[in-house]
Scaffold this active site. Structure first.
Site, short mmCIF file in Angstrom:
data_model
loop_
_atom_site.label_atom_id
_atom_site.label_comp_id
_atom_site.label_asym_id
_atom_site.label_seq_id
_atom_site.Cartn_x
_atom_site.Cartn_y
_atom_site.Cartn_z
N HIS A 61 43.67 -76.63 56.08
CA HIS A 61 42.87 -78.00 56.07
C HIS A 61 42.24 -78.16 57.44
O HIS A 61 40.98 -78.57 57.51
CB HIS A 61 43.78 -78.92 55.89
CG HIS A 61 44.45 -79.11 54.42
ND1 HIS A 61 43.79 -79.35 53.33
CD2 HIS A 61 45.79 -79.02 53.81
CE1 HIS A 61 44.16 -79.36 52.35
NE2 HIS A 61 45.50 -79.12 52.61
N PRO A 111 41.68 -107.27 49.82
CA PRO A 111 42.54 -106.34 49.23
C PRO A 111 44.01 -106.82 50.09
O PRO A 111 43.99 -107.86 50.56
CB PRO A 111 42.17 -105.07 50.05
CG PRO A 111 40.78 -105.36 50.42
CD PRO A 111 40.74 -106.67 50.69
N THR A 165 45.38 -108.47 53.62
CA THR A 165 44.46 -108.84 54.52
C THR A 165 44.72 -110.29 55.03
O THR A 165 43.94 -110.63 55.97
CB THR A 165 43.07 -108.70 53.94
OG1 THR A 165 42.98 -109.32 52.64
CG2 THR A 165 42.59 -107.25 53.63
N GLY A 166 45.70 -110.86 54.74
CA GLY A 166 46.04 -112.48 55.10
C GLY A 166 45.66 -113.67 54.35
O GLY A 166 45.44 -114.58 54.81
N LYS A 167 45.18 -113.39 53.17
CA LYS A 167 44.98 -114.52 52.23
C LYS A 167 45.93 -115.55 52.30
O LYS A 167 45.90 -116.93 52.52
CB LYS A 167 44.70 -113.92 50.88
CG LYS A 167 43.79 -112.97 50.69
CD LYS A 167 43.50 -112.52 49.25
CE LYS A 167 44.89 -111.80 48.82
NZ LYS A 167 44.87 -110.54 49.41
N HIS A 203 48.83 -73.26 54.82
CA HIS A 203 48.17 -74.37 53.97
C HIS A 203 47.67 -75.32 54.74
O HIS A 203 46.57 -75.74 54.77
CB HIS A 203 49.08 -74.98 53.11
CG HIS A 203 48.64 -75.77 52.18
ND1 HIS A 203 48.54 -75.80 50.72
CD2 HIS A 203 48.40 -77.32 52.13
CE1 HIS A 203 47.95 -76.85 50.05
NE2 HIS A 203 48.06 -77.87 51.07
N GLU A 204 48.56 -75.85 55.79
CA GLU A 204 47.96 -76.93 56.55
C GLU A 204 47.11 -76.45 57.61
O GLU A 204 45.75 -77.03 58.04
CB GLU A 204 49.15 -77.50 57.63
CG GLU A 204 50.42 -78.05 56.66
CD GLU A 204 49.64 -79.20 55.49
OE1 GLU A 204 48.69 -79.97 55.96
OE2 GLU A 204 50.23 -79.63 54.52
#
Length: 644
Positions: free
Chosen positions: A461, A235, A238-240, A457-458
């Site tokens: 959740h 992804p 990630t350090g490629k 609303h929160e």
């Protein structure tokens, strides 16, 4: 800004052609001005008549092209003081021969009438002679039509040269030359393996290249062959690329790096020519390493779509890359590194053994790897004693190495903005919130009624996730606007590779808790759940389509790991199956929404208390949530999710 060593060794050459072009243009302009400038002084008819003709100083008058009268003064009269201010001839030549003055005439007839009237009282010997001549300035005529063409050509050349530089083409004769950046042997790189944290397995595997290049006999004496190509897949963040730079710093051999997009130009065949030139350079510097970043630009899988194109520059470049990988032996000392985010769309011919033999998959860092990455990135940062990398790593699940580097930089910026002497733990927490949720917008105008709705609303959740056994534990909840959201709840997901059907279901319920709370409290819903509904839809369709976790549609997956069906207009299932999938998803979401309503109705008092506290404090942490709602019961289940 310090000057790099290679900048001193290889200074940019001045554009010699452009300099000569500018000099040529200046010469043309100077010549036009020079030819338009005359050593003859202009006078009027009255000056000619009163000061020269009546004084008897005029030798003759020459009418040029019936428009201009040129006056010649007698040599004896030139000694008079009024003629001492005559300009000298071109290049300092003698101006005694004349013409000495000129004036323009309206017409020949008018000039003759005026001259006849002026000489009426003169004797025939005193009267001057008048001659006529036709002249053409060939240089002026030539320049009149050639100079605009020269200007057009110069402008076109300047524009073309600038656009060539912008495309990285440089000189017009270097279209097919590779633009790879070369780190020669002996030049030090700023990045080494010590700067790469959290990729221990990948470093160990790729470090084998470095050891082979430094001591090839250790491997060849046993009959081993080093891989021709190594592909880094993972992804973004990630350090490629960082890993490839570390190889350049450790290998001690020439390192040629470039991006896959640098092969593609508007001219046909440029990509293949640059690929040939790249490998020729690498072979001439062997042993060496080639690094191609974002190889999916040229390595995308070939399909039927390309058959309808007259010429595909990317495909010809890929074919040349395949030929070059087959064209040199393993003992040639040239190793190819490549990186991509989309390994699933690469052409199979590129991935087969003998070309890119080894594939290194880089994943998002684990808890221990995130701690190691934090340890690397906080080295240049002046931190206080309360900053503990273990805590920071536990607060950043799912973050990549690039995200962690960004958090460290944001924390330092926040501390500097607050004029602190060192970066504290709270600065890192605020930086994490900044990266996850966006910038705080306290100045955003929100009415009291809207603020109350957002608080409920929160709270919905949080309350739904609080009573679900497989939901992620909530860390804090806020109704301060951040980015595009008006409020948010922060969760701390557990790190595991396998997700069960119940965990998927509880995530859907948690996302629907906000809209369910609005319906319970107000009897009406709003547009505040857009992001939640988007998440719910993706989760539900992933469960049914990809993972086979549906109720009536089980053990079937329509996921294509090759990525070839992304641009396909044809679905891998029938229309009847599509209707069943839609019904399955809708049924699952409806049931989850019903569970949310039941949880909130059963805990209406906790919902009201939590929303009231949110309106007062705007941010509530987990400790206060335990006080308001009570401890979470881990064994409690809403209902069995096996039969949906």
């Amino acid at each position: 800004m310090p000057v790099k060593k290679h900048d001193l060794k290889n200074p940019k050459k001045p554009a010699g052609i452009s300099v000569w072009l500018y000099l040529l243009m200046a010469a043309f302009l100077g010549f036009i001005w020079f030819t338009g400038t005359s050593s003859v002084k202009e006078i009027t008819w009255n000056e000619f008549r009163d000061e020269m003709l009546m004084a008897g100083d005029v030798a003759r008058v020459d009418i040029v092209n019936n428009l201009r009268a040129e006056v010649y003064i007698k040599k004896d009269s030139l000694q008079k003081p009024q003629y001492h201010d005559l300009p000298s001839g071109w290049f300092g030549s003698d101006s005694q021969a004349g013409p000495h003055y000129f004036f323009n005439i309206g017409s020949v007839e008018v000039f003759h009438e005026n001259l006849k009237e002026a000489q009426a009282e003169m004797t025939p010997d005193e009267r001057i002679s008048v001659t006529y001549s036709e002249r053409q300035n060939w240089w002026t005529g030539i320049l009149a039509w050639t100079f605009p063409l020269i200007l057009i050509f110069a402008f076109w050349y300047w524009m073309w040269r600038g656009s060539s530089r912008a495309r990285g083409m440089g000189d017009s004769f270097n279209f097919g030359k590779s633009k790879a950046r070369v780190i020669e042997k002996g030049q030090s790189s700023k990045v080494t393996f010590a700067d790469v944290a959290g990729l221990e397995e990948a470093k160990e595997e790729i470090y084998e290249l470095v050891k082979f290049l430094k001591d090839p006999g250790k491997y060849t004496r046993l009959g081993a062959k080093i891989p021709k190509g190594i592909l880094l897949i993972g992804p973004p963040g990630t350090g490629k690329t960082l890993l490839a730079k570390a190889v350049a710093g450790e290998a001690g051999v020439p390192f040629l790096s470039l991006s896959g997009s640098e092969f593609i130009e508007m001219f046909v065949g440029v990509g293949a020519a640059r690929m040939r030139d790249l490998f020729e350079k690498a072979k001439s510097k062997a042993p060496s390493i080639i690094f191609i970043d974002e190889i999916d630009t040229i390595g995308r899988a070939r399909g039927r779509a390309s058959a309808f194109q007259a010429n595909d520059e990317r495909e010809s470049t890929l074919n040349q890359l395949l030929a070059e990988l087959d064209g040199f032996d393993t003992d040639a000392g040239v190793i190819v590194l490549a990186a991509t985010n989309r390994g699933d769309i690469l052409d199979p011919a590129l991935l087969r053994p003998g070309r890119f033999d080894r594939h290194i998959h880089l994943e998002l860092p684990t808890l221990a790897e995130r701690k190691a990455i934090f340890d690397v990135h906080i080295i240049p940062i002046k931190t206080s004693k309360d900053v503990i990398t273990n805590t920071l790593a536990s607060q950043t699940p799912g973050f990549s190495g690039a995200d962690i580097a960004n958090i460290c930089n944001e924390a330092a910026l926040i501390a500097a903005r607050r004029e602190k002497e060192a970066v504290e733990k709270q600065d890192f927490m605020d930086a994490i919130d900044r990266v996850v949720g966006g910038l705080e917008k306290r100045s955003k105008i929100i009415s009291a009624a809207e603020k109350q709705r957002i608080a409920f609303h929160e709270s919905g959740h949080v309350l739904v996730s609080w009573f679900l056994p497989n939901a992620h534990p909530v860390q804090k909840v806020s109704i301060i606007p951040r980015g595009r959201s008006l409020g948010a709840a922060w969760y701390l997901p557990e790190e595991h590779q396998v997700i069960t059907r119940s965990e998927f279901y509880d995530q859907i319920c948690t996302a629907l808790g906000g809209r369910a709370a609005e319906e319970v409290v107000y009897g009406d819903v709003s547009t505040n759940a857009l992001d939640d509904l988007e998440k719910v839809t993706k989760l539900a369709y992933n469960m049914v389509l990809n993972y086979g976790l549906g109720g009536s549609i089980r053990n079937l997956s329509f996921y294509d790991s090759t990525g070839r069906s992304e641009n396909s207009l044809q679905k891998p299932y029938s229309e009847k199956t599509a209707e069943r999938i839609d019904e399955e998803v809708q049924s699952m979401v409806d049931e989850a929404y019903g569970d949310c309503l039941r949880i909130l109705q059963d805990n209406r008092e906790s919902l009201d208390r939590l929303a009231s506290e949110l309106i007062k404090k705007e941010v509530i942490y987990r400790e206060e949530l335990i006080r308001i709602i009570g401890k979470k019961s881990p064994g409690e289940k809403v209902k069995e999710k096996g039969a949906l």
